[in-house]
Design a protein around this motif. Structure first.
Motif, PDB file in Angstrom:
ATOM      1  N   TRP A  29       0.804  -1.222   0.000  1.00  0.00           N
ATOM      2  CA  TRP A  29       0.000   0.000   0.000  1.00  0.00           C
ATOM      3  C   TRP A  29       0.839   1.274   0.000  1.00  0.00           C
ATOM      4  O   TRP A  29       0.287   2.357  -0.026  1.00  0.00           O
ATOM      5  N   ASP A  30       2.194   1.153  -0.033  1.00  0.00           N
ATOM      6  CA  ASP A  30       3.018   2.341  -0.244  1.00  0.00           C
ATOM      7  C   ASP A  30       2.832   2.793  -1.692  1.00  0.00           C
ATOM      8  O   ASP A  30       2.435   2.005  -2.562  1.00  0.00           O
ATOM      9  N   THR A  31       3.132   4.045  -1.962  1.00  0.00           N
ATOM     10  CA  THR A  31       3.059   4.578  -3.323  1.00  0.00           C
ATOM     11  C   THR A  31       4.286   5.428  -3.589  1.00  0.00           C
ATOM     12  O   THR A  31       4.970   5.856  -2.659  1.00  0.00           O
ATOM     13  N   GLY A  32       4.565   5.669  -4.866  1.00  0.00           N
ATOM     14  CA  GLY A  32       5.632   6.582  -5.228  1.00  0.00           C
ATOM     15  C   GLY A  32       6.635   6.000  -6.198  1.00  0.00           C
ATOM     16  O   GLY A  32       6.495   4.880  -6.708  1.00  0.00           O
ATOM     17  N   HIS A  33       7.669   6.799  -6.438  1.00  0.00           N
ATOM     18  CA  HIS A  33       8.708   6.445  -7.411  1.00  0.00           C
ATOM     19  C   HIS A  33       9.457   5.176  -7.001  1.00  0.00           C
ATOM     20  O   HIS A  33       9.764   4.336  -7.852  1.00  0.00           O
TER      21      HIS A  33
END
Length: 190
Positions: A29-33
Motif C-alpha cells: 500500500w506504499d506509493t511513489g517512485h
C-alpha cells in the motif's frame, strides 16, 4: 549470467552500494517512485506487474514469489536485502536503463562501455558519466542518442563487442615450413 555469478555480484561492493542507497523498506500500500522502480525490477525478472507506483496486492504477491525463488524471507516487504537481490540478479537487457538506475545490469553496461574505450567507474550506478558514454555510443552506432539504454542499444553493444565472424577479414592460411619440406621432395619424385 548464472545464479552463482549473480550471487558473486551480490557479495561485492555493488550490493553494498545498493543497500546503502535505499535503507528504508517498502510495504504493501506504499506509493511513489520507489515502488515504481521495484515494479520495474519485478517486470524485468518476468513477473507480470503493472508499473504504476502503487504497491497493491499484485505487487505484494510478485515480491513474495521473488523472495521465495531467491530463498529470502517471504514477507512481501521490500527490505534492503530484497531490493539488493532484485538489482543484483538482473539480466542485462531486461529493462530500459536510465540515469538514476542501479543494479547488475548497469554494472554490465559500464563494463561493456569501458571495453569500447570509455573510462567509467564500474559501480553499478547509472550516473552522468554513464549517460554521456551511452549517448556517445548511440551516436556512433546510428541510434537515437537519448542516454537511455533500451533493447536496441543492448543489441548494438552486443554486436560491437562480438563482431560477426563472417564480416571479419579471414586470416591468410599459413603453411608451416616442416610440412612444406615434406611436400617438396614428394613433388620432385613424380
Amino acid at each position: 549470467m548464472t545464479l552463482d555469478q549473480s550471487r558473486a555480484i551480490a557479495n561485492k561492493p555493488l550490493a553494498t552500494a545498493i543497500v546503502s542507497a535505499n535503507p528504508t523498506c517498502l510495504y504493501p500500500w506504499d506509493t511513489g517512485h520507489a515502488v515504481a522502480e521495484v515494479q520495474e525490477l519485478l517486470c524485468a525478472h518476468g513477473y507480470r506487474v503493472k508499473v504504476d507506483g502503487d504497491f497493491g496486492w499484485l505487487t505484494e504477491e510478485a515480491v513474495r514469489a521473488f523472495q521465495r525463488r531467491q530463498n529470502l524471507r517471504v514477507d512481501g516487504i521490500v527490505d534492503p536485502t530484497t531490493l539488493a537481490t532484485l538489482k543484483a540478479t538482473l539480466q542485462p537487457g531486461c529493462r530500459t536503463l536510465r540515469p538514476g538506475h542501479s543494479g547488475a545490469d548497469v554494472y554490465v553496461l559500464q563494463k561493456a562501455l569501458n571495453r569500447l574505450g570509455n573510462a567509467l567507474t564500474v559501480d553499478g550506478v547509472f550516473g552522468e558519466k554513464t549517460a554521456e558514454a551511452a549517448i556517445a555510443f548511440q551516436a556512433q552506432n546510428s541510434l537515437t542518442p537519448s542516454g537511455t539504454v533500451c533493447p536496441r542499444t543492448w543489441t548494438a553493444l552486443h554486436k560491437a563487442l562480438n563482431p560477426d565472424p563472417q564480416t571479419a577479414q579471414p586470416e591468410q592460411p599459413r603453411v608451416k615450413m616442416h610440412r612444406l619440406r615434406r611436400l617438396v621432395p614428394a613433388l620432385g619424385r613424380v
